[in-house]
Design an enzyme around this catalytic site. Structure first.
Site, PDB file in Angstrom:
ATOM      1  CG  ASP A   5      -0.497   0.496   2.470  1.00 36.69           C
ATOM      2  OD1 ASP A   5       0.736   0.634   2.621  1.00 36.69           O
ATOM      3  OD2 ASP A   5      -1.304   0.761   3.378  1.00 36.69           O
TER       4      ASP A   5
ATOM      5  CG  ASP B 240      -3.984  -3.844   7.570  1.00 38.57           C
ATOM      6  OD1 ASP B 240      -4.729  -3.649   6.592  1.00 38.57           O
ATOM      7  OD2 ASP B 240      -3.597  -2.924   8.310  1.00 38.57           O
TER       8      ASP B 240
END
Ligand SMILES: [Zn+2]
Length: 412
Positions: A97, A261
């Site tokens: 990311d 996450d």
């Protein structure tokens, strides 16, 4: 439900000597130190989330990687860098990311979809998240109040995020990338999150990450997931980015959440005031025995001649000795706490009497089957230095996974 652990280059050295507090002379950090997924056996971690901001840094700050580490990651690729090419970790997926929290204060994201695709493609990620701009705030009232003070800015950020997601997917297709692209939904309310998910599906995303949920309370996350579930097409999979509260994950699953996450179990080991060591049913406070060197206030007093350095070090060592003796059945819990109080008379730190007595009496590290507790013994509940604190963090990840599995099994 897949659990991704965000990388921050957290490692432990398996040969660290707790008595001398030294590493082996020939230690090579990159070769010998181990990541959580190498220390914990089995399927504790399903994936690693690696942030471009942590690897490359951003305009304002350096990343967590040294130049050598960064070069190595690009050169050998993410799987070899994290030693995921071993059989024991071949199931672990890698997700990249851009680290939107690192530029939350900027008007626009400082990275382009092209740059982020370069990062994902060169490092060889399995999954890549589109560039996004975090909406920091949650207020469903903004949906019905056009004069809401923050609405304009929130709408702008949502638009930027959708526009970048559209460019990201088009470029990924044009460049025939090997990673699977994920679009990010940002919102300030259940309805606005649902609208973002609808738009991302129209753009062509089958996998959508929900961003900006870090500060949200569980009922707010659940309300958003409920609204999203009405917009979600049956084959759209959701990922929750950065979840801090992990008690309702099985309920999240019922709304199409396939992965998430979280660093919270790990970080509580050394960031929380009291919930440092987790077990299946409760948490314990770790016993603080800081190094004399690690206390700036104490160092100042030593330099000013107000505290005798030798005496401080003697009392610090007495604590460690008392703890070691206690672990092998010599000396009482009270003896340990007395030694700590004695040291704290100098350090000025608080002795959490009840909490320390609790953890010493229950000896939770003895009943934990994880490979870290089995080896490190009482050091697991010692709040001191990175080798001990990160071991406790890794143990918490292990417990977190078992609690998650228990919760998911109870529901199914
Ligand atoms: Zn353990």
């Amino acid at each position: 439900m897949k659990f991704f652990f965000p990388d921050s280059q957290d490692q432990i050295n398996p040969d660290f000597d707790f008595v001398t507090e030294e590493h082996l002379a020939l230690r090579v950090r990159q070769r010998d130190d181990l990541y959580a997924h190498e220390v914990l056996d089995g399927h504790v971690i399903d994936g690693l989330l690696v942030s471009k901001a942590i690897v490359d840094g951003t305009a304002g700050s350096a990343g967590k990687y040294t130049a050598a580490q960064r070069n190595r990651l690009y050169r050998v690729g993410v799987r070899r860098f994290f030693r995921l090419d071993q059989t024991s970790s071949s199931h672990i997926q890698t997700m990249g990311d851009c680290g939107a929290f690192s530029y939350i204060d900027e008007e626009k994201p400082p990275v382009t979809p092209d740059q982020v695709i370069d990062f994902y493609a060169e490092c060889g990620f399995d999954l890549g998240i589109s560039v996004d701009h975090v909406i920091f705030g949650f207020d469903p009232a903004a949906d019905i109040d056009p004069h809401h003070p923050q609405l304009e800015q929130w709408q702008l950020r949502q638009q930027i995020t959708l526009q970048l997601a559209s460019e990201f997917l088009a470029l990924s297709r044009a460049r025939k990338v090997r990673f699977e692209p994920l679009g990010v939904a940002q919102g300030w309310s259940p309805a606005s999150y649902a609208a973002a998910v609808r738009s991302l599906q129209q753009i062509g995303y089958k996998r959508i990450a929900l961003g900006g949920m870090v500060p949200l309370k569980t009922p707010e996350i659940l309300a958003s997931l409920r609204a999203i579930s009405l917009a979600r097409e049956p084959d759209t999979q959701l990922h929750l980015l950065g979840i801090t509260r992990c008690s309702n994950i099985s309920e999240f699953a019922s709304y199409g959440v396939k992965s998430f996450d979280s660093t919270s179990a790990f970080r509580q080991a050394f960031k929380d005031d009291k919930d440092n060591y987790h077990t299946m049913d409760r948490t314990y406070t770790a016993i603080r025995v800081p190094q004399v060197d690690g206390l700036p206030k104490l160092k100042k007093q030593i330099l000013a001649g107000k505290v005798d350095q030798e005496l401080a070090i003697q009392r610090e060592r007495a604590c460690l000795r008392a703890l070691r003796e206690y672990d092998v059945g010599q000396g009482s819990a009270q003896h340990v706490i007395d030694a700590i109080q004695h040291y704290n008379d100098i350090t000025g730190l608080r002795t959490y009497y009840d909490a320390y007595l609790d953890v010493l009496t229950d000896t939770p590290w003895r009943s934990c089957p994880c490979s870290i507790c089995t080896k490190a013994g009482i050091n697991m509940i010692l709040f001191r230095g990175s080798e001990r604190n990160k071991r406790r963090g890794f143990h918490n990840i292990y417990v977190f996974r078992r609690r998650l599995d228990r919760e998911l099994n109870a529901r199914s």
